[in-house]
Design an enzyme around this catalytic site. Sequence first.
Site, PDB file in Angstrom:
ATOM      1  N   GLU A   1      69.835 -39.062  20.223  1.00  0.00           N
ATOM      2  CA  GLU A   1      69.723 -39.485  21.623  1.00  0.00           C
ATOM      3  C   GLU A   1      71.073 -39.576  22.307  1.00  0.00           C
ATOM      4  O   GLU A   1      72.061 -39.977  21.702  1.00  0.00           O
ATOM      5  CB  GLU A   1      69.021 -40.855  21.722  1.00  0.00           C
ATOM      6  CG  GLU A   1      67.644 -40.908  21.108  1.00  0.00           C
ATOM      7  CD  GLU A   1      66.628 -39.982  21.777  1.00  0.00           C
ATOM      8  OE1 GLU A   1      66.921 -39.443  22.855  1.00  0.00           O
ATOM      9  OE2 GLU A   1      65.540 -39.797  21.200  1.00  0.00           O
TER      10      GLU A   1
ATOM     11  N   PHE B   1      71.202 -39.228  32.784  1.00  0.00           N
ATOM     12  CA  PHE B   1      72.522 -39.403  33.405  1.00  0.00           C
ATOM     13  C   PHE B   1      72.339 -39.598  34.916  1.00  0.00           C
ATOM     14  O   PHE B   1      72.927 -40.502  35.517  1.00  0.00           O
ATOM     15  CB  PHE B   1      73.363 -38.151  33.116  1.00  0.00           C
ATOM     16  CG  PHE B   1      74.813 -38.243  33.484  1.00  0.00           C
ATOM     17  CD1 PHE B   1      75.783 -38.399  32.510  1.00  0.00           C
ATOM     18  CD2 PHE B   1      75.241 -38.138  34.802  1.00  0.00           C
ATOM     19  CE1 PHE B   1      77.135 -38.460  32.835  1.00  0.00           C
ATOM     20  CE2 PHE B   1      76.582 -38.192  35.136  1.00  0.00           C
ATOM     21  CZ  PHE B   1      77.532 -38.358  34.150  1.00  0.00           C
TER      22      PHE B   1
ATOM     23  N   PHE C   1      73.813 -40.743  25.478  1.00  0.00           N
ATOM     24  CA  PHE C   1      74.375 -42.015  25.947  1.00  0.00           C
ATOM     25  C   PHE C   1      73.439 -42.753  26.912  1.00  0.00           C
ATOM     26  O   PHE C   1      73.255 -43.964  26.811  1.00  0.00           O
ATOM     27  CB  PHE C   1      75.703 -41.714  26.654  1.00  0.00           C
ATOM     28  CG  PHE C   1      76.456 -42.925  27.102  1.00  0.00           C
ATOM     29  CD1 PHE C   1      77.054 -43.767  26.176  1.00  0.00           C
ATOM     30  CD2 PHE C   1      76.600 -43.218  28.447  1.00  0.00           C
ATOM     31  CE1 PHE C   1      77.773 -44.880  26.585  1.00  0.00           C
ATOM     32  CE2 PHE C   1      77.313 -44.331  28.869  1.00  0.00           C
ATOM     33  CZ  PHE C   1      77.900 -45.162  27.937  1.00  0.00           C
ATOM     34  N   ASN C   2      72.842 -42.018  27.827  1.00  0.00           N
ATOM     35  CA  ASN C   2      72.118 -42.710  28.897  1.00  0.00           C
ATOM     36  C   ASN C   2      70.714 -43.133  28.510  1.00  0.00           C
ATOM     37  O   ASN C   2      70.182 -44.071  29.101  1.00  0.00           O
ATOM     38  CB  ASN C   2      72.155 -41.872  30.171  1.00  0.00           C
ATOM     39  CG  ASN C   2      73.550 -41.938  30.769  1.00  0.00           C
ATOM     40  OD1 ASN C   2      73.977 -42.986  31.235  1.00  0.00           O
ATOM     41  ND2 ASN C   2      74.286 -40.827  30.701  1.00  0.00           N
TER      42      ASN C   2
HETATM   43  O1  GFB Z   1      73.587 -39.082  28.849  1.00  0.00           O
HETATM   44  P1  GFB Z   1      72.601 -38.103  28.422  1.00  0.00           P
HETATM   45  O2  GFB Z   1      71.612 -38.554  27.466  1.00  0.00           O
HETATM   46  O3  GFB Z   1      71.873 -37.501  29.695  1.00  0.00           O
HETATM   47  O4  GFB Z   1      73.365 -36.873  27.797  1.00  0.00           O
HETATM   48  P2  GFB Z   1      70.666 -36.452  29.821  1.00  0.00           P
HETATM   49  C1  GFB Z   1      74.209 -36.078  28.523  1.00  0.00           C
HETATM   50  C2  GFB Z   1      75.659 -36.275  28.092  1.00  0.00           C
HETATM   51  O5  GFB Z   1      76.402 -35.122  28.469  1.00  0.00           O
HETATM   52  C3  GFB Z   1      76.337 -37.460  28.793  1.00  0.00           C
HETATM   53  C4  GFB Z   1      77.602 -35.477  29.090  1.00  0.00           C
HETATM   54  O6  GFB Z   1      76.187 -38.676  28.159  1.00  0.00           O
HETATM   55  C5  GFB Z   1      77.765 -36.987  28.855  1.00  0.00           C
HETATM   56  O7  GFB Z   1      78.414 -37.182  27.621  1.00  0.00           O
HETATM   57  N1  GFB Z   1      77.462 -35.226  30.530  1.00  0.00           N
HETATM   58  C6  GFB Z   1      76.378 -34.776  31.201  1.00  0.00           C
HETATM   59  C7  GFB Z   1      78.446 -35.412  31.432  1.00  0.00           C
HETATM   60  N2  GFB Z   1      76.642 -34.664  32.511  1.00  0.00           N
HETATM   61  C8  GFB Z   1      77.916 -35.061  32.691  1.00  0.00           C
HETATM   62  C9  GFB Z   1      78.761 -35.197  33.832  1.00  0.00           C
HETATM   63  O8  GFB Z   1      78.388 -34.927  34.969  1.00  0.00           O
HETATM   64  N3  GFB Z   1      80.007 -35.660  33.614  1.00  0.00           N
HETATM   65  C10 GFB Z   1      80.458 -35.987  32.382  1.00  0.00           C
HETATM   66  N4  GFB Z   1      81.706 -36.441  32.280  1.00  0.00           N
HETATM   67  N5  GFB Z   1      79.696 -35.864  31.274  1.00  0.00           N
HETATM   68  C11 GFB Z   1      69.537 -35.503  27.584  1.00  0.00           C
HETATM   69  C12 GFB Z   1      70.057 -35.806  26.196  1.00  0.00           C
HETATM   70  O9  GFB Z   1      70.625 -35.643  28.465  1.00  0.00           O
HETATM   71  O10 GFB Z   1      69.141 -34.167  27.679  1.00  0.00           O
HETATM   72  C13 GFB Z   1      69.161 -35.332  25.108  1.00  0.00           C
HETATM   73  O11 GFB Z   1      70.140 -37.186  26.004  1.00  0.00           O
HETATM   74  C14 GFB Z   1      68.806 -33.879  25.305  1.00  0.00           C
HETATM   75  O12 GFB Z   1      69.846 -35.469  23.881  1.00  0.00           O
HETATM   76  C15 GFB Z   1      68.247 -33.671  26.697  1.00  0.00           C
HETATM   77  O13 GFB Z   1      69.978 -33.098  25.093  1.00  0.00           O
HETATM   78  C16 GFB Z   1      67.969 -32.215  26.952  1.00  0.00           C
HETATM   79  O14 GFB Z   1      69.373 -37.169  29.973  1.00  0.00           O
HETATM   80  O15 GFB Z   1      71.108 -35.572  30.930  1.00  0.00           O
END
Ligand code: GFB
Length: 425
Positions: free
Chosen positions: A47, A385, A49-50
């Site tokens: 999973e 995110f 971060f968000n």
């Molecule tokens: O946070 P997160 O679960 O959001 O995962 P989703 C996306 C991660 O990618 C963030 C990086 O925690 C950051 O480390 N990241 C994404 C970014 N967008 C940005 C941005 O605009 N700026 C920066 N600095 N970093 C889910 C994932 O992602 O998407 C699941 O948790 C899976 O594992 C799924 O991959 C498809 O909800 O967008």
Amino acid sequence: VCLCVTRTSLQREDADGIVYSADGKDTTAFGSAKPMRFLLYDVNPGEGFNLRRDVYIRVANLVKFLNEDEPWTLVLPPWGRLYHWKSNIDQIKVPWGTFFDLESLGRHVPVMEYKDFIKMSGGAVIEEVYYLQRYKEGWKDGKWEERMDIRDCLDQNYYHKDEEGAWRGWFWGYEETKAKKLQCLSVQAQASSMKPFLMHNTTARSVMLDRAEELIHGAYSEWSIEWWTARRSMRFSKQLRDIADKFREQELDSTDEKDRTVLLEDWTKMRRKHGDALGGPYLSIHLRRRDYLYAHKEEVPSLLYAAEQIKSGLEKHKLKTVFVATDAPKEEFEELKGYLQGYKVVKYTPTKEVLESFKDGGIAIIDQWICAHARVFIGSYVSTFSFRIQEEREILGFSQDVTYRRFCPDGQLTCEQPSKWVVKY
Ligand code: GFB
């Protein structure tokens, strides 16, 4: 250090601020003290971060409910080994204080960092671990109903017994950590339903719930005050907010006074209505790329079509500047910029020192904080995110029509927009 606390006031235990209190008052009366218990948790390693932030809300509220009857402290699981954190720097055992303001978290429930738990409990030993899992047979009669039972472990997990019979596992990279007991618990339950289990089915002082994402919000979802109270307590660390605020001022002509986004340090005192916040003179976007290009390929616009939507947003709101938060590689960002000639296109790039101190997680938070302060925000389809940015804007008091918007896939002028959650007080 005395681990005894009164029911109503948990307070910092020493000068290091080991326990962050739920009510901020001094603990002097130890009258009918009960021993403090510790709840630890972890989340499926895959999973991001968000989503993990959302799991925090579930567990924090469980601790909140437990504290109505006995003193429990939530031990914050160190950050690390996240799939999306690709920078070549050391990013394990990252304490919560790097990203979040512990005092703010502590205004909701008593919290402590894992390293402080080790100090306080006299060693890296967790008494009981419950590995949460589904039911082998699935739902009963095709119906979801609340239940929990100790069962055989279904899937291969990453725990194993050492020669002395103690359980070893990932434990956030703290190799010395061991657990005395491990059991698998099949659950179909909301987080709050763990309260009777923790109070009556175990007397362990420290209990860890692994795979805590198995627990759902249930009655305490985004519709509830409980969810929003926990969410409001999740203030980013002051240092990260300061970096982002300085960037806003220097690059985006955006300050809290002008933008009507002044923050009260104590979140419990802050209540905003829709429309109170104006936001800085820029449009912000969160453009999720990388794994989204295949995980959600039907919903992700091409860079050219994303640029079209940005332009139309800028024109509609008479803005000239766009702030881009994205996980896209540099070439994709440059390509997008190329489609936006005539506009100012801004991105936050950390210095080496900032990256080393705050890691990929901190840079993402800086991006989120800047996005949260824009006059208009456009996010990405089902990205947690983007959801966290929308919630931040909801808390700051933006109108919903400049917050709950997302990029549509190529050729679609309209598409299903994100749910509009309303902050509850
Ligand atoms: O946070 P997160 O679960 O959001 O995962 P989703 C996306 C991660 O990618 C963030 C990086 O925690 C950051 O480390 N990241 C994404 C970014 N967008 C940005 C941005 O605009 N700026 C920066 N600095 N970093 C889910 C994932 O992602 O998407 C699941 O948790 C899976 O594992 C799924 O991959 C498809 O909800 O967008």
